[in-house]
Design an enzyme around this catalytic site. Structure first.
Site, PDB file in Angstrom:
ATOM      1  N   GLY A  85      20.853  87.032 118.569  1.00 50.31           N
ATOM      2  CA  GLY A  85      21.153  87.175 117.237  1.00 50.31           C
ATOM      3  C   GLY A  85      22.342  86.296 116.591  1.00 50.31           C
TER       4      GLY A  85
ATOM      5  N   SER B  60      21.569  83.640 114.717  1.00 50.01           N
ATOM      6  CA  SER B  60      21.365  82.869 113.621  1.00 50.01           C
ATOM      7  C   SER B  60      22.107  83.051 112.362  1.00 50.01           C
ATOM      8  CB  SER B  60      19.888  82.881 113.380  1.00 50.01           C
ATOM      9  OG  SER B  60      19.662  84.147 113.038  1.00 50.01           O
ATOM     10  N   ARG B  61      22.937  84.195 112.330  1.00 45.41           N
ATOM     11  CA  ARG B  61      23.765  84.347 110.964  1.00 45.41           C
ATOM     12  C   ARG B  61      24.783  85.522 111.443  1.00 45.41           C
ATOM     13  NH1 ARG B  61      18.794  88.033 109.000  1.00 45.41           N
ATOM     14  NH2 ARG B  61      19.764  89.927 109.400  1.00 45.41           N
TER      15      ARG B  61
ATOM     16  N   VAL C 164      14.454  90.751 121.370  1.00 47.22           N
ATOM     17  CA  VAL C 164      15.066  91.258 122.653  1.00 47.22           C
ATOM     18  C   VAL C 164      14.614  92.521 122.790  1.00 47.22           C
ATOM     19  CG1 VAL C 164      17.401  90.034 122.103  1.00 47.22           C
ATOM     20  CG2 VAL C 164      17.092  92.176 121.138  1.00 47.22           C
TER      21      VAL C 164
ATOM     22  N   ASN D 179      24.334  90.459 120.935  1.00 51.75           N
ATOM     23  CA  ASN D 179      24.857  90.803 119.447  1.00 51.75           C
ATOM     24  C   ASN D 179      23.884  91.265 118.499  1.00 51.75           C
ATOM     25  OD1 ASN D 179      26.595  90.050 116.913  1.00 51.75           O
ATOM     26  ND2 ASN D 179      24.801  88.688 117.079  1.00 51.75           N
TER      27      ASN D 179
ATOM     28  N   SER E  66      30.042  99.191 118.118  1.00 46.67           N
ATOM     29  CA  SER E  66      30.389  99.395 116.658  1.00 46.67           C
ATOM     30  C   SER E  66      31.176 100.628 116.629  1.00 46.67           C
ATOM     31  CB  SER E  66      29.008  99.752 116.023  1.00 46.67           C
ATOM     32  OG  SER E  66      29.421 100.291 114.680  1.00 46.67           O
TER      33      SER E  66
ATOM     34  N   TYR F  42      21.659 104.752 115.403  1.00 51.63           N
ATOM     35  CA  TYR F  42      22.657 103.455 115.777  1.00 51.63           C
ATOM     36  C   TYR F  42      23.742 103.752 116.577  1.00 51.63           C
ATOM     37  CZ  TYR F  42      25.391  99.496 114.123  1.00 51.63           C
ATOM     38  OH  TYR F  42      26.003  98.509 114.027  1.00 51.63           O
TER      39      TYR F  42
ATOM     40  N   ALA G 262      22.844 104.366 119.917  1.00 48.02           N
ATOM     41  CA  ALA G 262      22.282 102.841 120.617  1.00 48.02           C
ATOM     42  C   ALA G 262      23.868 102.400 121.157  1.00 48.02           C
ATOM     43  CB  ALA G 262      21.542 102.037 120.007  1.00 48.02           C
TER      44      ALA G 262
ATOM     45  N   ILE H  37      32.377  94.845 108.545  1.00 54.46           N
ATOM     46  CA  ILE H  37      32.373  93.258 108.562  1.00 54.46           C
ATOM     47  C   ILE H  37      31.409  92.779 107.410  1.00 54.46           C
ATOM     48  CG2 ILE H  37      32.378  91.301 109.948  1.00 54.46           C
ATOM     49  CD1 ILE H  37      34.400  93.275 111.033  1.00 54.46           C
TER      50      ILE H  37
HETATM   51  P1  NAI Z   1      23.040  90.461 110.897  1.00 51.22           P
HETATM   52  O1  NAI Z   1      22.042  91.250 110.468  1.00 51.22           O
HETATM   53  O2  NAI Z   1      23.826  89.523 109.893  1.00 51.22           O
HETATM   54  O3  NAI Z   1      22.664  89.618 112.198  1.00 51.22           O
HETATM   55  C1  NAI Z   1      21.948  90.196 113.146  1.00 51.22           C
HETATM   56  C2  NAI Z   1      21.168  89.241 113.843  1.00 51.22           C
HETATM   57  O4  NAI Z   1      20.630  89.801 114.984  1.00 51.22           O
HETATM   58  C3  NAI Z   1      20.465  88.303 113.168  1.00 51.22           C
HETATM   59  O5  NAI Z   1      20.719  87.034 113.823  1.00 51.22           O
HETATM   60  C4  NAI Z   1      19.034  88.739 113.588  1.00 51.22           C
HETATM   61  O6  NAI Z   1      18.226  87.826 113.439  1.00 51.22           O
HETATM   62  C5  NAI Z   1      19.304  89.231 114.896  1.00 51.22           C
HETATM   63  N1  NAI Z   1      18.227  90.018 115.385  1.00 51.22           N
HETATM   64  C6  NAI Z   1      18.029  91.184 115.191  1.00 51.22           C
HETATM   65  N2  NAI Z   1      17.168  91.957 115.576  1.00 51.22           N
HETATM   66  C7  NAI Z   1      16.787  91.153 116.548  1.00 51.22           C
HETATM   67  C8  NAI Z   1      15.754  91.098 117.839  1.00 51.22           C
HETATM   68  N3  NAI Z   1      15.029  92.222 118.101  1.00 51.22           N
HETATM   69  N4  NAI Z   1      15.784  90.080 118.375  1.00 51.22           N
HETATM   70  C9  NAI Z   1      16.616  88.851 118.629  1.00 51.22           C
HETATM   71  N5  NAI Z   1      17.426  88.897 117.426  1.00 51.22           N
HETATM   72  C10 NAI Z   1      17.503  89.976 116.774  1.00 51.22           C
HETATM   73  O7  NAI Z   1      24.215  91.523 111.195  1.00 51.22           O
HETATM   74  P2  NAI Z   1      25.718  91.266 111.660  1.00 51.22           P
HETATM   75  O8  NAI Z   1      26.485  92.128 111.039  1.00 51.22           O
HETATM   76  O9  NAI Z   1      26.104  89.827 111.978  1.00 51.22           O
HETATM   77  O10 NAI Z   1      25.561  92.194 113.391  1.00 51.22           O
HETATM   78  C11 NAI Z   1      25.719  91.660 114.403  1.00 51.22           C
HETATM   79  C12 NAI Z   1      26.158  92.667 115.353  1.00 51.22           C
HETATM   80  O11 NAI Z   1      27.329  93.335 115.162  1.00 51.22           O
HETATM   81  C13 NAI Z   1      24.937  93.946 115.456  1.00 51.22           C
HETATM   82  O12 NAI Z   1      24.914  94.227 116.753  1.00 51.22           O
HETATM   83  C14 NAI Z   1      25.642  94.852 114.657  1.00 51.22           C
HETATM   84  O13 NAI Z   1      25.171  96.163 115.005  1.00 51.22           O
HETATM   85  C15 NAI Z   1      27.154  94.726 114.828  1.00 51.22           C
HETATM   86  N6  NAI Z   1      28.083  95.212 114.136  1.00 51.22           N
HETATM   87  C16 NAI Z   1      28.061  94.903 112.938  1.00 51.22           C
HETATM   88  C17 NAI Z   1      29.123  95.496 111.718  1.00 51.22           C
HETATM   89  C18 NAI Z   1      29.070  94.936 110.373  1.00 51.22           C
HETATM   90  O14 NAI Z   1      29.862  95.558 109.651  1.00 51.22           O
HETATM   91  N7  NAI Z   1      28.496  93.966 109.873  1.00 51.22           N
HETATM   92  C19 NAI Z   1      30.072  96.598 112.316  1.00 51.22           C
HETATM   93  C20 NAI Z   1      29.702  96.936 113.763  1.00 51.22           C
HETATM   94  C21 NAI Z   1      28.970  96.261 114.524  1.00 51.22           C
END
Ligand code: NAI
Length: 242
Positions: free
Chosen positions: A8, A10-11, A60, A88, A140, A153, A156, A186
């Site tokens: 993950g 890409s962003r 994944v 991630n 998280s 969630y 997980a 975040i």
């Molecule tokens: P986001 O939605 O901006 O990025 C998620 C990334 O995971 C994207 O690049 C997406 O393409 C990728 N992704 C999703 N499903 C996928 C799959 N099946 N295979 C490969 N790539 C996949 O979210 P963010 O906020 O950057 O989240 C990153 C991590 O941080 C996640 O695991 C999220 O659960 C965790 N997190 C985020 C929080 C927040 O407040 N934003 C808080 C706590 C944890």
């Protein structure tokens, strides 16, 4: 060369981790599932700064895609290894349990937990053989304390935390550390539809965190200085205590 694989990447948090670890000298493998242009722009940004980045597109949550992508990367990189893995990739499908559909449960568990299993199992053997590795699992706050509307969630992420602790014990002697980071709120695409103004009231620091702040913590856990930290969950949440 030592590579860092960020699922993950890409962003959001993953993209920040890619950029920061590139500055530490790792070749970066940007995994993503569907947004080619976002993944490409992370790659280009890294290359503009003189870093090395590759795209590795796979879901994944899909066993065959994951195995095939990693096998072919390893086949074409005989002299390299993945020294750092950041699990991630993540999704949210929130609902109260009483209304939760099967797919909301299974897709979230599959992405976070089965994704961790499939990717980590592939890269752990080379790390153990080389006697150096870092695995960082992005958990998280929900996985530490549980959040309403997020039983899927929370389960997980809670499972990911338990797996972190167990795997750390298995590989500590091989100089492979396994830790989790547990962010609170975040600012990323994942949180953009939340009511930020209302949630900020609950955060002692009075703001959401940034992806770069989480990436800096990951960068530290990857560093040589963090070699004696393993099996831990480091919370990064502006004081939003669990
Ligand atoms: P986001 O939605 O901006 O990025 C998620 C990334 O995971 C994207 O690049 C997406 O393409 C990728 N992704 C999703 N499903 C996928 C799959 N099946 N295979 C490969 N790539 C996949 O979210 P963010 O906020 O950057 O989240 C990153 C991590 O941080 C996640 O695991 C999220 O659960 C965790 N997190 C985020 C929080 C927040 O407040 N934003 C808080 C706590 C944890």
């Amino acid at each position: 060369m030592k590579y860092a694989l960020i699922t993950g990447g890409s962003r959001g948090i993953g993209a920040s981790i890619c950029k920061q670890l590139s500055k530490e000298g790792y070749g970066i493998i940007i995994n993503y599932v569907n947004n080619d242009s976002a993944a490409n722009s992370v790659k280009e940004e890294i290359e503009k700064e003189g870093g090395i980045a590759e795209l590795l597109k796979f879901n994944v949550a899909d066993n065959d895609q994951t195995d095939n992508a990693l096998d072919s990367w390893m086949d074409s990189h005989k002299d390299d290894y993945i020294a750092v893995l950041v699990n991630n990739a993540g999704i949210r499908k929130d609902n109260l349990l009483m209304w939760m559909e099967d797919d909301d449960w299974y897709s979230v568990i599959n992405t976070h937990l089965n994704g961790f299993f499939r990717v980590t199992r592939k890269v752990i053997t080379p790390m153990a053989k080389k006697k150096w590795g870092r695995i960082i699992n992005v958990a998280s706050l929900s996985g530490v304390r549980g959040m309403q509307g997020q039983t899927n969630y929370s389960a997980a992420k809670g499972g990911l935390i338990a797996a972190t602790k167990a795997l750390a014990l298995e590989v500590a002697k091989r100089k492979v550390t396994v830790n989790a980071v547990a962010p609170g709120f975040i600012t990323t695409d994942m949180t953009k539809e939340l009511n930020e103004e209302q949630l900020i009231e609950t955060i002692p620091a009075g703001r959401f965190g940034t992806a770069d702040e989480v990436a800096s913590l990951v960068k530290f856990l990857v560093s040589e200085e963090a070699a004696y930290i393993t099996g831990q969950v480091i919370e990064i949440n502006g004081g939003l205590n669990t």
